[in-house]
Design a protein around this motif. Structure first.
Motif, PDB file in Angstrom:
ATOM      1  N   THR A  61       0.828  -1.205   0.000  1.00  0.00           N
ATOM      2  CA  THR A  61       0.000   0.000   0.000  1.00  0.00           C
ATOM      3  C   THR A  61       0.860   1.252   0.000  1.00  0.00           C
ATOM      4  OG1 THR A  61      -1.828  -1.112   1.108  1.00  0.00           O
ATOM      5  CG2 THR A  61      -1.747   1.283   1.286  1.00  0.00           C
ATOM      6  N   THR A  83       0.656   3.985  -3.013  1.00  0.00           N
ATOM      7  CA  THR A  83       0.145   5.336  -2.776  1.00  0.00           C
ATOM      8  C   THR A  83       1.195   6.413  -2.997  1.00  0.00           C
ATOM      9  OG1 THR A  83       0.537   5.055  -0.402  1.00  0.00           O
ATOM     10  CG2 THR A  83      -1.680   4.595  -1.216  1.00  0.00           C
ATOM     11  N   LYS A 133       1.187   8.478  -7.555  1.00  0.00           N
ATOM     12  CA  LYS A 133      -0.108   9.156  -7.655  1.00  0.00           C
ATOM     13  C   LYS A 133      -0.958   8.626  -8.807  1.00  0.00           C
ATOM     14  CE  LYS A 133       1.636  13.523  -5.669  1.00  0.00           C
ATOM     15  NZ  LYS A 133       3.010  13.074  -5.388  1.00  0.00           N
ATOM     16  N   THR A 188      -2.340   5.139  -7.973  1.00  0.00           N
ATOM     17  CA  THR A 188      -3.371   5.252  -6.940  1.00  0.00           C
ATOM     18  C   THR A 188      -4.699   5.661  -7.551  1.00  0.00           C
ATOM     19  OG1 THR A 188      -1.717   5.874  -5.284  1.00  0.00           O
ATOM     20  CG2 THR A 188      -4.009   6.404  -4.791  1.00  0.00           C
ATOM     21  N   LEU A 198      -7.663   0.738  -0.624  1.00  0.00           N
ATOM     22  CA  LEU A 198      -6.203   0.715  -0.677  1.00  0.00           C
ATOM     23  C   LEU A 198      -5.584  -0.136   0.425  1.00  0.00           C
ATOM     24  CD1 LEU A 198      -5.549   4.480  -1.500  1.00  0.00           C
ATOM     25  CD2 LEU A 198      -5.366   2.536  -3.063  1.00  0.00           C
ATOM     26  N   CYS A 215      -5.441   0.360   3.683  1.00  0.00           N
ATOM     27  CA  CYS A 215      -4.614   1.208   4.535  1.00  0.00           C
ATOM     28  C   CYS A 215      -4.569   0.696   5.970  1.00  0.00           C
ATOM     29  CB  CYS A 215      -5.139   2.643   4.512  1.00  0.00           C
ATOM     30  SG  CYS A 215      -5.010   3.454   2.911  1.00  0.00           S
ATOM     31  N   GLU A 257      -4.927  13.391  -3.714  1.00  0.00           N
ATOM     32  CA  GLU A 257      -3.933  12.374  -3.378  1.00  0.00           C
ATOM     33  C   GLU A 257      -4.151  11.898  -1.952  1.00  0.00           C
ATOM     34  OE1 GLU A 257      -0.267  14.493  -3.996  1.00  0.00           O
ATOM     35  OE2 GLU A 257      -0.141  15.096  -1.892  1.00  0.00           O
TER      36      GLU A 257
END
Length: 336
Positions: free
Chosen positions: A110, A114, A117, A120, A273, A275, A296
């Motif tokens: 991840t 990320t 950009k 992502t 994502l 996270c 972003e």
């Protein structure tokens, strides 16, 4: 017995100075009754623990330990406050995974994703209620064709920025076509960003930044948004770190419906994502349409007293000490 926390700071890019300030603030807010905190500096030249007297102790990279007064010191968890490479792009996370040390940030995959950009944005395509500006991703091998690729695909004005990087380093707003080549060169040549460039069509609207974290109970908590109003052309490095250039309003003036919609989008981004810990999502609310446009995601957001996340934590009614405790305890129970 106290938990031993390695507070990771420094880095290999121009963001190192910001990282040091963030780490100093985090350390000042740590619950010292629960944690022994060791600032660990990671630089190109060396990895070392810096004690309160200014003495350095070299980190043994085979197991991320050091020796002090004849005793070997190891850590229970790493609190990563290192902006840019290698703390935000997955390199340090991959190393910690290999040696079995838990950490407070997103995992290696991840984190690497990320920092890119363009990639992502591709992964987030289809998130309900979320929009993204039309863009072109440029690699080093396409540098000679970059100008034409941008002008063929996008309409002025443009945002030109390194595809991997933070603190708005190397970013330019291009309003006239004769400024495009200089902006492309600036983004391509930004130190430590991989010589990849993302060019986006400009979205006119209000700019916001909003944090989200998973607490020790496994719950996702969305923090209040911050609205960013700057006297600069856009929220660049100087605007971020020069007092007086930017007004930051926390909590932002959003309707209940807008707050709820932003919360849904940010939760979906966090889950999509995969996270961990805390992240911050930046977005525009477009004038005229009321659409949220993703800018972003930042997986190691700044942590000075004036940074967005601490502002939002306070607006949420939480103390920074309790917030950092939640992040550490969540990392300790995370079994990934």
């Amino acid at each position: 017995m106290k938990t031993k926390v390695a507070l990771i700071t420094g880095g290999y890019t121009g963001e190192a100075e910001v990282s040091l300030k963030s780490a100093a603030f985090v350390q000042s807010q740590m619950d010292t009754a629960r944690y022994d905190v060791y600032p660990v500096h990671i630089t190109v030249e060396d990895w070392y623990y810096l004690d309160a007297e200014g003495k350095t102790f070299t980190i043994d990279r085979s197991d991320f330990s050091f020796v002090q007064n004849g005793q070997k010191v190891t850590f229970d968890v790493a609190f990563i406050i290192l902006h840019g490479t290698p703390g935000e792009d997955g390199r340090l996370q991959g190393y910690f995974d290999m040696i079995g040390l838990r950490y407070t940030s997103c995992n290696a995959l991840t984190s690497a994703l990320t920092m890119n950009k363009g990639y992502t944005k591709a992964v987030l395509t289809g998130v309900p209620e979320m929009y993204a500006a039309k863009s072109v991703l440029l690699f080093e091998s396409q540098r000679a064709q970059a100008y034409g690729m941008v002008t063929d695909a996008l309409k002025l004005p443009y945002f030109v920025k390194p595809n991997a990087g933070g603190s708005s380093i190397g970013m330019t707003k291009v309003k006239t076509i004769d400024a495009l080549q200089e902006a492309l060169d600036k983004a391509y040549d930004a130190e430590g960003t991989g010589q990849e460039v993302l060019v986006e069509e400009f979205v006119t609207g209000r700019e916001f930044s909003q944090g989200i974290f998973r607490n020790a109970q496994g719950e996702l908590v969305v923090l209040p948004a911050t609205e960013v109003k700057t006297t600069r052309e856009f929220f660049d490095f100087e605007a971020k770190y020069t007092p007086g250039l930017t007004e930051e309003i926390t909590p932002a003036d959003l309707t209940v419906e807008q707050q709820e919609r932003a919360g849904r989008i940010i939760r979906e981004i966090f889950v999509r994502l995969n996270c961990k810990g805390m992240v911050r999502v930046d977005f525009f609310l477009e004038n005229g349409t009321d659409n949220f446009y993703f800018i972003e995601i930042n997986t190691i957001p700044g942590q000075t007293a004036q940074s967005f996340i601490p502002q939002q934590v306070r607006a949420f009614g939480m103390k920074e000490t309790a917030f950092y405790t939640e992040l550490i305890e969540a990392a300790l129970v995370n079994t990934d």
